[in-house]
Design a protein around this motif. Structure first.
Motif, PDB file in Angstrom:
ATOM      1  N   LEU A 102       0.853  -1.183   0.000  1.00  0.00           N
ATOM      2  CA  LEU A 102       0.000   0.000   0.000  1.00  0.00           C
ATOM      3  C   LEU A 102       0.897   1.244   0.000  1.00  0.00           C
ATOM      4  O   LEU A 102       2.097   1.160   0.256  1.00  0.00           O
ATOM      5  N   ALA A 103       0.291   2.401  -0.267  1.00  0.00           N
ATOM      6  CA  ALA A 103       1.078   3.631  -0.368  1.00  0.00           C
ATOM      7  C   ALA A 103       1.752   3.982   0.961  1.00  0.00           C
ATOM      8  O   ALA A 103       2.873   4.481   0.979  1.00  0.00           O
ATOM      9  N   PHE A 104       1.075   3.730   2.080  1.00  0.00           N
ATOM     10  CA  PHE A 104       1.627   4.101   3.392  1.00  0.00           C
ATOM     11  C   PHE A 104       1.657   2.864   4.295  1.00  0.00           C
ATOM     12  O   PHE A 104       0.749   2.665   5.111  1.00  0.00           O
ATOM     13  N   PRO A 105       2.703   2.046   4.185  1.00  0.00           N
ATOM     14  CA  PRO A 105       2.729   0.794   4.969  1.00  0.00           C
ATOM     15  C   PRO A 105       2.706   1.021   6.476  1.00  0.00           C
ATOM     16  O   PRO A 105       2.060   0.268   7.212  1.00  0.00           O
ATOM     17  N   ARG A 106       3.379   2.066   6.954  1.00  0.00           N
ATOM     18  CA  ARG A 106       3.395   2.300   8.412  1.00  0.00           C
ATOM     19  C   ARG A 106       2.005   2.707   8.900  1.00  0.00           C
ATOM     20  O   ARG A 106       1.548   2.279   9.952  1.00  0.00           O
ATOM     21  N   ILE A 107       1.350   3.560   8.110  1.00  0.00           N
ATOM     22  CA  ILE A 107      -0.009   3.974   8.486  1.00  0.00           C
ATOM     23  C   ILE A 107      -0.933   2.755   8.478  1.00  0.00           C
ATOM     24  O   ILE A 107      -1.853   2.644   9.294  1.00  0.00           O
ATOM     25  N   ASN A 108      -0.665   1.822   7.580  1.00  0.00           N
ATOM     26  CA  ASN A 108      -1.464   0.612   7.517  1.00  0.00           C
ATOM     27  C   ASN A 108      -1.353  -0.171   8.831  1.00  0.00           C
ATOM     28  O   ASN A 108      -2.353  -0.619   9.396  1.00  0.00           O
ATOM     29  N   LEU A 109      -0.116  -0.287   9.336  1.00  0.00           N
ATOM     30  CA  LEU A 109       0.071  -0.986  10.614  1.00  0.00           C
ATOM     31  C   LEU A 109      -0.599  -0.199  11.739  1.00  0.00           C
ATOM     32  O   LEU A 109      -1.262  -0.776  12.611  1.00  0.00           O
ATOM     33  N   LEU A 110      -0.425   1.135  11.696  1.00  0.00           N
ATOM     34  CA  LEU A 110      -1.056   1.987  12.719  1.00  0.00           C
ATOM     35  C   LEU A 110      -2.571   1.758  12.747  1.00  0.00           C
ATOM     36  O   LEU A 110      -3.163   1.679  13.823  1.00  0.00           O
ATOM     37  N   SER A 111      -3.162   1.611  11.565  1.00  0.00           N
ATOM     38  CA  SER A 111      -4.624   1.463  11.534  1.00  0.00           C
ATOM     39  C   SER A 111      -5.042   0.153  12.196  1.00  0.00           C
ATOM     40  O   SER A 111      -6.090   0.086  12.822  1.00  0.00           O
ATOM     41  N   TRP A 112      -4.193  -0.891  12.087  1.00  0.00           N
ATOM     42  CA  TRP A 112      -4.533  -2.140  12.792  1.00  0.00           C
ATOM     43  C   TRP A 112      -4.453  -1.928  14.306  1.00  0.00           C
ATOM     44  O   TRP A 112      -5.337  -2.354  15.054  1.00  0.00           O
ATOM     45  N   TYR A 113      -3.394  -1.217  14.739  1.00  0.00           N
ATOM     46  CA  TYR A 113      -3.269  -0.969  16.181  1.00  0.00           C
ATOM     47  C   TYR A 113      -4.455  -0.160  16.699  1.00  0.00           C
ATOM     48  O   TYR A 113      -4.952  -0.379  17.806  1.00  0.00           O
ATOM     49  N   LEU A 114      -4.909   0.813  15.887  1.00  0.00           N
ATOM     50  CA  LEU A 114      -6.057   1.624  16.321  1.00  0.00           C
ATOM     51  C   LEU A 114      -7.302   0.749  16.480  1.00  0.00           C
ATOM     52  O   LEU A 114      -8.066   0.915  17.432  1.00  0.00           O
ATOM     53  N   LEU A 115      -7.483  -0.194  15.554  1.00  0.00           N
ATOM     54  CA  LEU A 115      -8.647  -1.091  15.679  1.00  0.00           C
ATOM     55  C   LEU A 115      -8.539  -1.917  16.961  1.00  0.00           C
ATOM     56  O   LEU A 115      -9.518  -2.089  17.694  1.00  0.00           O
ATOM     57  N   VAL A 116      -7.309  -2.398  17.242  1.00  0.00           N
ATOM     58  CA  VAL A 116      -7.123  -3.229  18.435  1.00  0.00           C
ATOM     59  C   VAL A 116      -7.365  -2.397  19.702  1.00  0.00           C
ATOM     60  O   VAL A 116      -8.066  -2.843  20.623  1.00  0.00           O
ATOM     61  N   ILE A 117      -6.824  -1.169  19.720  1.00  0.00           N
ATOM     62  CA  ILE A 117      -6.999  -0.330  20.918  1.00  0.00           C
ATOM     63  C   ILE A 117      -8.487   0.009  21.102  1.00  0.00           C
ATOM     64  O   ILE A 117      -9.037  -0.104  22.195  1.00  0.00           O
ATOM     65  N   GLY A 118      -9.134   0.401  20.010  1.00  0.00           N
ATOM     66  CA  GLY A 118     -10.577   0.684  20.069  1.00  0.00           C
ATOM     67  C   GLY A 118     -11.347  -0.541  20.527  1.00  0.00           C
ATOM     68  O   GLY A 118     -12.242  -0.460  21.371  1.00  0.00           O
ATOM     69  N   GLY A 119     -10.967  -1.692  19.985  1.00  0.00           N
ATOM     70  CA  GLY A 119     -11.623  -2.944  20.359  1.00  0.00           C
ATOM     71  C   GLY A 119     -11.438  -3.245  21.831  1.00  0.00           C
ATOM     72  O   GLY A 119     -12.376  -3.697  22.506  1.00  0.00           O
ATOM     73  N   LEU A 120     -10.234  -2.960  22.349  1.00  0.00           N
ATOM     74  CA  LEU A 120      -9.971  -3.245  23.763  1.00  0.00           C
ATOM     75  C   LEU A 120     -10.825  -2.348  24.665  1.00  0.00           C
ATOM     76  O   LEU A 120     -11.328  -2.789  25.700  1.00  0.00           O
ATOM     77  N   PHE A 121     -10.979  -1.079  24.255  1.00  0.00           N
ATOM     78  CA  PHE A 121     -11.845  -0.179  25.031  1.00  0.00           C
ATOM     79  C   PHE A 121     -13.267  -0.739  25.107  1.00  0.00           C
ATOM     80  O   PHE A 121     -13.867  -0.805  26.179  1.00  0.00           O
ATOM     81  N   SER A 122     -13.778  -1.124  23.937  1.00  0.00           N
ATOM     82  CA  SER A 122     -15.153  -1.634  23.917  1.00  0.00           C
ATOM     83  C   SER A 122     -15.255  -2.955  24.666  1.00  0.00           C
ATOM     84  O   SER A 122     -16.243  -3.211  25.357  1.00  0.00           O
ATOM     85  N   LEU A 123     -14.206  -3.771  24.535  1.00  0.00           N
ATOM     86  CA  LEU A 123     -14.186  -5.050  25.236  1.00  0.00           C
ATOM     87  C   LEU A 123     -14.187  -4.830  26.747  1.00  0.00           C
ATOM     88  O   LEU A 123     -14.903  -5.501  27.499  1.00  0.00           O
ATOM     89  N   PHE A 124     -13.396  -3.833  27.173  1.00  0.00           N
ATOM     90  CA  PHE A 124     -13.358  -3.491  28.592  1.00  0.00           C
ATOM     91  C   PHE A 124     -14.761  -3.118  29.070  1.00  0.00           C
ATOM     92  O   PHE A 124     -15.226  -3.578  30.123  1.00  0.00           O
ATOM     93  N   ALA A 125     -15.447  -2.277  28.249  1.00  0.00           N
ATOM     94  CA  ALA A 125     -16.799  -1.860  28.627  1.00  0.00           C
ATOM     95  C   ALA A 125     -17.727  -3.065  28.741  1.00  0.00           C
ATOM     96  O   ALA A 125     -18.559  -3.142  29.640  1.00  0.00           O
TER      97      ALA A 125
END
Lengths: 99, 541
Positions: free
Chosen positions: B108-131
């Motif tokens: 993809l054009a921005f490989p690092r941003i691609n990895l960042l987007s996975w981390y954001l999904l995981v962090i968001g998921g963890l917040f919701s999972l915590f709730a």
């Protein structure tokens, strides 16, 4: 694609204009303009947005595709506002029974 | 028997080992697999909530869980499935993996941003999972105000924050796709030679970038009202609750297209490959994706027909809603026309594509019912809407997702899945799905409201049928989990192009090398020109 960079002076001027506009917004908040308070505040906000986009975000010197992206974003904001206002402004056109 | 020790060809899976090589990877293929793992977890979590809902609904009395718990179950089912499974499911897994390969790019054009987007999904998921673990949330996945901002005592902020964070994952994925499609196409890969999977992901990416920021703003406003009591949506504080619905659905209706457009892209690929014909009316199908993306933003008010929305606005929204049916119908008719005089093979991915076309058509047509002002008033907040939505999302998106997963599994893993078991599971899923959700159309039409766990006795038969269907569906979903894992070790080794497909992703070995192609491909043909693969050995069921 050549990268155009504005002078430091230009950036400083834009920054000063943004600060002045912020002060202006705050000052206007203390003046009772009736319904125009919101209009004036929004007009100042739009000017600030344009300054940021054109200078700080380099849209002034960008390709046509980048400008199209920016215009697309604004158009979508317009859709959000126009159709929502389409509801809010016409809600009372039909009378409520009993009132 | 004498076997010569041949060194294994280096590919993206064996070029590095260890947890770090995955968590710090910038390879779009590995990131695609990280997403696959993550969304699968959320799928089974959301499935667990659905199971409890269906068990509760077996009997007319609310005797399995309390009313409060039931409210939390359907909310958490919706949150897990929509924000953490359906939205990322296809774009972030199959899209991430195959979009660059299909246009002949190395990444993809921005490989690092691609990895960042996975981390954001995981962090968001963890917040919701915590709730969810801390006590859950009971507002419904739609977070309607003023209940969510003023009255609910559940974990609204933590859940909403999770959705807020994962929204940025979606925006960044969309941004990456747009830039990649504009800037990274291989020589000769003109816009009109792009596979329709890429077109549909491009359209999806536009929605992600244009729509998702609005739901982020809405969540911030919700936060301001709930925490600081700033009156925005709550009438007692001077706000307008319908404004929340406008802002929420400005994103969440197009979000339905974020979920279905990539699925349509998969079906275009499958229908073409397994009938060995170019997609009928390629340009129309491509532009239909763009039309759906744009029109999808003009129809959100059809979710507000029974609110205090103005009748004039409702008329306009109802009228505009019908327009979305046009590009959707273009796609369905063109897929059907593609089959005409095609050399059709009934391999598992094609079974899923057939399932998609039928179920999406039912889901789409009932969408026209609920876009009609009069009928919608009758069925709003009933199981009719629940059934309509699930025909699109489960019958549509998940069928296509599974079809795509089977189709590209040989490319992803280098192994074939067991065709017999796969066909059986496709059949079980199709039957289980219809048994689960068709009775819900009838239930809703008869007046069974959604989000209630106590209901009149006369609805029990239909509810029992639905729960029985859900059990069948669960078996159907577990089977691919098992045989996919089995195939990693015992599956037949896959060739580079087992289906005789024309896409660039099949012109490279399975699994692909780290940089996708040993030599940058030069494209000289249209996307579905089968004359280019004549004579290749094909493994179809």
């Amino acid at each position: 694609m050549s990268e155009h960079i504005d002078s430091v002076k230009t950036y400083a001027l834009v920054f000063a204009a943004l600060i002045a506009a912020t002060v202006g917004t705050t000052a206007v908040a203390f003046v009772d303009l009736g319904p125009f308070s919101v209009v004036v505040a929004l007009l100042i906000a739009v000017c600030k947005m344009l300054l940021v986009a054109l200078f700080f975000m380099h849209v002034r010197h960008s390709t046509r595709l980048t400008r199209l992206v920016v215009l697309g974003g604004l158009l979508w904001l317009l859709i959000l506002i126009a159709l929502t206002m389409g509801d809010i402004l016409t809600r009372n056109w039909v009378g409520v029974p009993g009132r | 028997m004498i076997t010569a020790a041949v060194p294994e060809r280096e590919n993206y899976l064996n070029n590095a080992y260890g947890i770090k090589s995955w968590l710090l990877t910038r390879d779009h293929k590995r990131i695609g697999l990280l997403y696959l793992f993550t969304v699968t977890l959320f799928f089974f979590l959301g499935g667990a909530f659905a199971t409890m809902i269906r068990i509760e609904l077996l009997t007319p009395q609310g005797n399995f869980v309390s009313s409060e718990t039931y409210n939390k179950l359907f909310t958490m089912h919706g949150v897990a499935m929509i924000f953490f499974f359906l939205i990322p499911a296809i774009p972030a897994t199959l899209g991430n993996f195959f979009l660059p390969m299909m246009i002949g790019a190395r990444d993809l054009a921005f490989p690092r941003i691609n990895l960042l987007s996975w981390y954001l999904l995981v962090i968001g998921g963890l917040f919701s999972l915590f709730a969810m673990l801390a006590g859950g949330v009971d507002t419904g996945w739609t977070f309607y105000t003023p209940y969510s901002t003023t009255y609910s005592n559940s974990w609204v902020i933590a859940t909403a924050l999770g959705i807020f964070i994962s929204g940025f994952s979606s925006i960044l994925t969309g941004l990456n796709f747009i830039v990649t499609v504009h800037r990274m196409r291989a020589p000769g890969m003109t816009w009109m030679r792009m596979p329709l999977f890429v077109w549909s992901h491009y359209a999806t990416a536009l929605i992600q970038v244009l729509g998702t920021p609005v739901v982020a703003v809405t969540i911030i406003l919700l936060f301001c009202e709930r925490v600081f009591h700033i009156g925005i949506f709550d009438p007692t504080l001077g706000g307008d609750p319908v404004l929340f619905q406008h802002m929420f659905w400005f994103y969440s209706h197009p979000a339905v297209y974020i979920m279905i457009l990539p699925a349509m892209g998969i079906v275009s690929e499958l229908v073409s490959v397994f009938s060995r014909k170019p997609v009928f009316g390629y340009q129309f199908v491509a532009y239909a994706s763009m039309a759906i993306a744009v029109l999808g933003f003009l129809v959100w008010g059809h979710h507000l027909f029974v609110s205090t929305q103005s009748v004039y606005a409702a008329l306009v929204f109802s009228f505009l809603s019908y327009f979305v049916a046009i590009p959707s119908a273009i796609k369905v008719f063109n897929w059907t026309a593609t089959l005409y005089k095609g050399s059709i093979s009934f391999a598992t991915p094609m079974l899923y594509a057939f399932g998609f076309i039928g179920l999406f058509t039912i889901g789409g047509l009932t969408g026209l019912f609920v876009a009609a002002l009069g009928f919608d008033v009758h069925v709003t907040d009933t199981y009719f809407v629940v059934a309509h939505f699930h025909y699109i999302m489960v019958g549509g998106t998940i069928m296509a997702y599974l079809g795509g997963l089977h189709y590209w599994w040989p490319k992803i893993t280098g192994r074939m899945y067991p065709e017999g078991w796969a066909k059986l599971s496709a059949l079980i899923i199709f039957l289980g799905f219809n048994l689960t959700f068709f009775p819900q159309f009838i239930l809703g039409y008869l007046g069974m409201p959604r989000r209630y766990h106590v209901y009149p006795d006369e609805f029990q038969v239909l509810h029992v049928l639905s729960t029985a269907g859900a059990s069948v569906l669960a078996v159907g979903y577990l089977m691919p989990m098992i045989y996919f894992i089995w195939s990693l070790r015992y599956g037949k080794v896959a060739s580079a192009n087992p289906w005789g497909a024309t896409g660039l992703e099949w012109q490279t070995p399975s699994p692909p090398p780290v940089h996708n192609f040993d030599v940058t491909p030069i494209v000289t043909h249209d996307a579905y020109d089968y004359s280019t693969v004549i004579g290749q050995e094909v493994e179809v069921g």
